[in-house]
Design an enzyme around this catalytic site. Structure first.
Site, mmCIF file in Angstrom:
data_model
loop_
_atom_site.group_PDB
_atom_site.id
_atom_site.type_symbol
_atom_site.label_atom_id
_atom_site.label_comp_id
_atom_site.label_asym_id
_atom_site.label_seq_id
_atom_site.Cartn_x
_atom_site.Cartn_y
_atom_site.Cartn_z
ATOM 1 N N ARG A 14 0.799 -1.224 0.000
ATOM 2 C CA ARG A 14 0.000 0.000 0.000
ATOM 3 C C ARG A 14 0.832 1.274 0.000
ATOM 4 N NH1 ARG A 14 -3.520 2.360 4.602
ATOM 5 N NH2 ARG A 14 -5.262 3.331 3.533
ATOM 6 N N ARG A 26 0.425 4.491 -2.397
ATOM 7 C CA ARG A 26 -0.691 5.434 -2.240
ATOM 8 C C ARG A 26 -0.207 6.892 -2.287
ATOM 9 N NH1 ARG A 26 -3.708 6.545 3.112
ATOM 10 N NH2 ARG A 26 -1.664 6.022 3.918
ATOM 11 N N CYS A 75 11.075 29.413 29.519
ATOM 12 C CA CYS A 75 10.878 27.969 29.680
ATOM 13 C C CYS A 75 10.827 27.594 31.157
ATOM 14 C CB CYS A 75 12.019 27.221 28.992
ATOM 15 S SG CYS A 75 12.082 25.483 29.429
ATOM 16 N N CYS A 102 14.089 25.415 32.273
ATOM 17 C CA CYS A 102 15.464 25.905 32.284
ATOM 18 C C CYS A 102 15.893 26.277 33.720
ATOM 19 C CB CYS A 102 15.605 27.115 31.351
ATOM 20 S SG CYS A 102 15.772 26.660 29.607
ATOM 21 N N ASN A 157 5.143 17.114 38.868
ATOM 22 C CA ASN A 157 4.412 17.805 37.806
ATOM 23 C C ASN A 157 3.427 18.799 38.418
ATOM 24 O OD1 ASN A 157 2.767 18.456 35.534
ATOM 25 N ND2 ASN A 157 3.284 16.493 34.605
ATOM 26 N N HIS A 211 18.366 23.865 26.996
ATOM 27 C CA HIS A 211 17.041 23.929 26.388
ATOM 28 C C HIS A 211 16.985 23.230 25.024
ATOM 29 C CE1 HIS A 211 13.030 25.679 25.988
ATOM 30 N NE2 HIS A 211 13.344 26.121 24.783
ATOM 31 N N ASN A 267 7.686 12.021 25.828
ATOM 32 C CA ASN A 267 7.048 12.470 24.591
ATOM 33 C C ASN A 267 8.009 13.436 23.937
ATOM 34 O OD1 ASN A 267 4.589 11.121 25.061
ATOM 35 N ND2 ASN A 267 3.854 12.802 26.343
ATOM 36 N N CYS A 279 4.129 16.974 23.015
ATOM 37 C CA CYS A 279 5.087 17.476 23.981
ATOM 38 C C CYS A 279 4.798 18.953 24.186
ATOM 39 C CB CYS A 279 6.495 17.248 23.458
ATOM 40 S SG CYS A 279 7.722 17.753 24.637
ATOM 41 N N HIS A 326 11.901 21.902 25.749
ATOM 42 C CA HIS A 326 13.084 21.556 26.544
ATOM 43 C C HIS A 326 13.077 20.037 26.777
ATOM 44 C CE1 HIS A 326 16.066 23.005 29.755
ATOM 45 N NE2 HIS A 326 16.128 21.681 29.769
ATOM 46 N N HIS A 344 12.757 16.594 28.006
ATOM 47 C CA HIS A 344 12.369 16.108 29.334
ATOM 48 C C HIS A 344 11.543 14.839 29.211
ATOM 49 C CE1 HIS A 344 8.672 18.202 28.117
ATOM 50 N NE2 HIS A 344 8.043 17.549 29.059
ATOM 51 N N GLN A 370 8.865 12.017 31.664
ATOM 52 C CA GLN A 370 7.894 12.023 32.751
ATOM 53 C C GLN A 370 7.855 10.654 33.415
ATOM 54 O OE1 GLN A 370 4.122 14.027 32.199
ATOM 55 N NE2 GLN A 370 4.603 14.469 30.059
ATOM 56 N N HIS A 419 9.817 0.588 24.736
ATOM 57 C CA HIS A 419 9.172 0.754 23.428
ATOM 58 C C HIS A 419 9.425 2.155 22.899
ATOM 59 C CE1 HIS A 419 6.621 -2.875 23.614
ATOM 60 N NE2 HIS A 419 6.374 -2.583 24.869
ATOM 61 N N PHE A 435 -1.343 8.021 10.151
ATOM 62 C CA PHE A 435 -2.520 8.325 10.950
ATOM 63 C C PHE A 435 -3.172 7.037 11.435
ATOM 64 C CE2 PHE A 435 -1.813 12.190 8.640
ATOM 65 C CZ PHE A 435 -2.185 13.178 9.534
ATOM 66 N N TYR A 447 -10.246 3.167 10.538
ATOM 67 C CA TYR A 447 -10.179 1.716 10.630
ATOM 68 C C TYR A 447 -9.379 1.290 11.859
ATOM 69 C CZ TYR A 447 -9.152 -3.142 9.706
ATOM 70 O OH TYR A 447 -9.019 -4.492 9.847
ATOM 71 N N GLN A 497 -3.168 -0.912 11.971
ATOM 72 C CA GLN A 497 -2.769 -1.256 10.597
ATOM 73 C C GLN A 497 -1.496 -0.522 10.253
ATOM 74 O OE1 GLN A 497 -2.780 0.923 7.793
ATOM 75 N NE2 GLN A 497 -2.543 -0.606 6.189
HETATM 76 O O1 LIG Z 1 2.135 16.055 30.412
HETATM 77 P P1 LIG Z 1 2.149 16.963 29.228
HETATM 78 O O2 LIG Z 1 3.471 17.003 28.523
HETATM 79 O O3 LIG Z 1 1.631 18.336 29.547
HETATM 80 O O4 LIG Z 1 1.108 16.323 28.202
HETATM 81 C C1 LIG Z 1 1.386 15.338 27.243
HETATM 82 O O5 LIG Z 1 1.656 14.062 27.824
HETATM 83 C C2 LIG Z 1 0.596 13.462 28.563
HETATM 84 C C3 LIG Z 1 1.027 12.068 28.968
HETATM 85 O O6 LIG Z 1 1.296 11.229 27.868
HETATM 86 C C4 LIG Z 1 -0.725 13.422 27.769
HETATM 87 O O7 LIG Z 1 -1.771 13.052 28.619
HETATM 88 C C5 LIG Z 1 -1.048 14.773 27.125
HETATM 89 O O8 LIG Z 1 -2.168 14.627 26.263
HETATM 90 C C6 LIG Z 1 0.168 15.259 26.331
HETATM 91 O O9 LIG Z 1 -0.097 16.515 25.748
HETATM 92 O O1 LIG Z 2 -7.594 5.505 3.229
HETATM 93 P P1 LIG Z 2 -6.980 6.871 3.308
HETATM 94 O O2 LIG Z 2 -7.994 7.965 3.442
HETATM 95 O O3 LIG Z 2 -6.013 7.116 2.183
HETATM 96 O O4 LIG Z 2 -6.102 6.857 4.658
HETATM 97 C C1 LIG Z 2 -6.570 7.177 5.948
HETATM 98 O O5 LIG Z 2 -7.474 6.200 6.474
HETATM 99 C C2 LIG Z 2 -6.935 4.877 6.663
HETATM 100 C C3 LIG Z 2 -7.996 4.025 7.347
HETATM 101 O O6 LIG Z 2 -8.378 4.529 8.618
HETATM 102 C C4 LIG Z 2 -5.633 4.901 7.469
HETATM 103 O O7 LIG Z 2 -5.039 3.622 7.399
HETATM 104 C C5 LIG Z 2 -4.642 5.935 6.938
HETATM 105 O O8 LIG Z 2 -3.542 6.030 7.821
HETATM 106 C C6 LIG Z 2 -5.341 7.296 6.827
HETATM 107 O O9 LIG Z 2 -4.460 8.279 6.322
#
Ligand SMILES: O=P(O)(O)O[C@H]1O[C@H](CO)[C@@H](O)[C@H](O)[C@H]1O
Ligand SMILES: O=P(O)(O)O[C@H]1O[C@H](CO)[C@@H](O)[C@H](O)[C@H]1O
Lengths: 350, 350
Positions: B28, B31, B52, B55, B77, B115, B155, B162, B166, B168, B170, B300, B314, B318, B325
């Protein structure tokens, strides 16, 4: 024992459809935002775009041309993620490397000939025509015996990975039962085995009685923010009748569903006065695989926006690695959506 | 019987850590993309930003000022999603509305005073100092008996939500065991019950033998694209020794981990010559809740980019409604990352 404060204490809620818990942090909305702000895509699309592969008469990637269609138009995805002629086969090395081939068929539905006409701006009749196409496609795909599940959905807005702004939906059908459907089947089955009633039917009765998370109802459908919603303005449309797929909807029900979709998506657009992005889709019983009397048709809407047209909720670090999390409560979101007008903001003279 | 072509036929693969299947559509990638293109955040941050809140010396939301720190700096936090003094309590209406209060503690770690200094640009010594902070924080948090799980994560990049550039990470710790950890515990436990060996240890042995998805290894860690990766360039760092948490890492192991992180994040940056966004985090055994001999420490990395610095994958319609996918295969991604230099592109004179 202290009281349980859903609107102020961090807590977890059970998603009864999947058996999974979500984390709610209602006190966290005061957090300042120095992070990503989305561009607003200027919504000045023409009715017809000569470069759009969904507009009537235009060419597509496979060399075909679209007909000069006047309602909806359906065709096979030119870049389908699933293919009909995939060989069935499997591999397994020591239960560590495990894979199966997967057959499928992907369809695209242009909702109307107009490049700039989104669902909330269509008439109830126009949306009813789309519901009819969904039902027909479902029935036709279900005739192929190797197809076990049919996923009808829409990605709306660039932010939801929609690769073409012409309003359209997709249908991915496949030879196995996907993950989310397997989870919902299990939970509905256990409830049905004990109570001989539908899990969502019982849930809907309780929600209608409480009237805290209901956004809209008509004769055949209710729209609500589920108690366990993860996305800030996540909603569900649930059929009042316990039917397990779109196949069984009557003419009245299809029109009522179109009305519910129009009301919900109009309220969505009005919330931040923007063409509200989301991924939405129906969940229903698998096909060609037995009866599924426990299954109750419903439709999920997963919209990413949190605070405005440009600030979304990020499901990232903690959410990906540990557990889905939300800030505003389901009750707050339902209140906001309930108070939105059913008249589209573009039609209200200011 | 036809052959099984992992690199051309659509198929599903089993995630042995969660028991969930993912859909792979290797054909695919052709595309065309008319959808969202991300802005590139100009990477011209100064070493110090007076606005920031991370900092050294600057003020924070709670009124405190940061010390003039010279290595890493850790604090609670100011907008924590979980709070220590949450009452324990629960609600259940007919198994339909089910919720529990949740206690927790959220920490923030600034990786260095600078930073603009991301992990791949830090020295192995600098990253080792961060690993030490992670280990200390883990040990300290684990002393609170009500804490059952400690999630260490980062993140990186605006696109991953994020909220401050800076560099960081969590740490969210909490009184229940989150969803992903519950799934991985179950699968590792079953494997351990049968084989008396660690699931990931056996998997790593097979991967090292095959050498198709390995990106890097040193004495104590291997970096690979897991067979069941969902994100285009998803990877895992797995410890060669079967230990169930960061608590048990020796000085040698901590330095090796820092090296593995430096190599991986440098290759990531080199892939699209951009500061490569991701959410990354460790998975390890719950604490204060028994022994968990089956658990095998790993980390991970979930990066969103697919084709370039500006086109991401994205996970929408689906994927949200049915099944995760991916398009490119794990083997293709591993090949690309393997061939990347371990010298950061910014240091290579063109
Ligand atoms: O804690 P932050 O950096 O303000 O926020 C970020 O990390 C969090 C933990 O993954 C998420 O819940 C928030 O949606 C994201 O914007
Ligand atoms: O099929 P499209 O519109 O090209 O693609 C979109 O929808 C799909 C199905 O949810 C996703 O797999 C793709 O990541 C998204 O960009």
């Amino acid at each position: 024992n202290q009281t349980f404060e859903l609107d102020s204490n961090p807590h977890t809620r059970l998603n009864i459809l999947t058996g999974e818990w979500i984390l709610v942090s209602p006190h966290r909305t005061k957090r300042p935002w120095q992070g990503k702000v989305e561009d607003i895509t200027p919504d000045n699309r023409p009715e017809y775009d000569p470069k759009c592969y969904l507009c009537p008469g235009n060419g597509r990637a496979d060399g075909d041309s679209n007909p000069e269609y006047t309602e909806s138009f359906v065709f096979n995805n030119d870049f389908a993620a699933l293919l009909e002629d995939t060989p069935q086969n499997e591999m397994n090395e020591g239960d560590l490397l495990v894979a199966n081939n997967q057959r499928g068929l992907c369809r695209v539905i242009s909702f109307s000939p107009k490049h700039n006409l989104t669902l909330p701006e269509m008439s109830v009749e126009g949306i009813t025509a789309v519901v009819n196409v969904w039902q027909n496609e479902f029935n036709t795909l279900a005739k192929k015996e190797w197809i076990k599940y049919i996923q009808i959905f829409e990605n709306k807005g660039e932010i939801m990975g929609c690769s073409n702004p012409h309003p359209h939906g997709q249908i991915w059908s496949q030879s196995d039962i996907p993950l989310e459907i397997a989870k919902e089947t299990e939970r509905q089955k256990s409830h049905y085995a004990i109570h001989r009633t539908s899990l969502l039917g019982d849930y809907l009765k309780l929600e209608l009685k409480k009237n805290e998370r209901i956004i809209f109802e008509n004769d055949h459908f209710a729209v609500l923010v589920p108690f366990w919603a993860v996305w800030p303005y996540e909603t569900m449309i649930i059929s009042k009748r316990h039917v397990n797929s779109i196949k069984l909807f009557t003419e009245d029900e299809k029109r009522s569903l179109a009305e519910a979709i129009k009301v919900l998506t109009t309220k969505y657009d009005n919330l931040f006065e923007t063409s509200f992005p989301y991924s939405a889709g129906m969940h229903q019983a698998p096909v060609n695989n037995g009866d599924y009397p426990e299954w109750h048709w419903h439709m999920h809407f997963y919209p990413p926006l949190l605070r405005s047209a440009t600030v979304k909720k990020f499901m990232v670090g903690y959410e990906m690695l540990a557990n889905p999390q939300r800030d505003i409560t389901a009750e707050f979101a339902a209140g906001r959506l309930r108070e939105m007008s059913t008249e589209h903001y573009k039609n209200i003279k200011k």
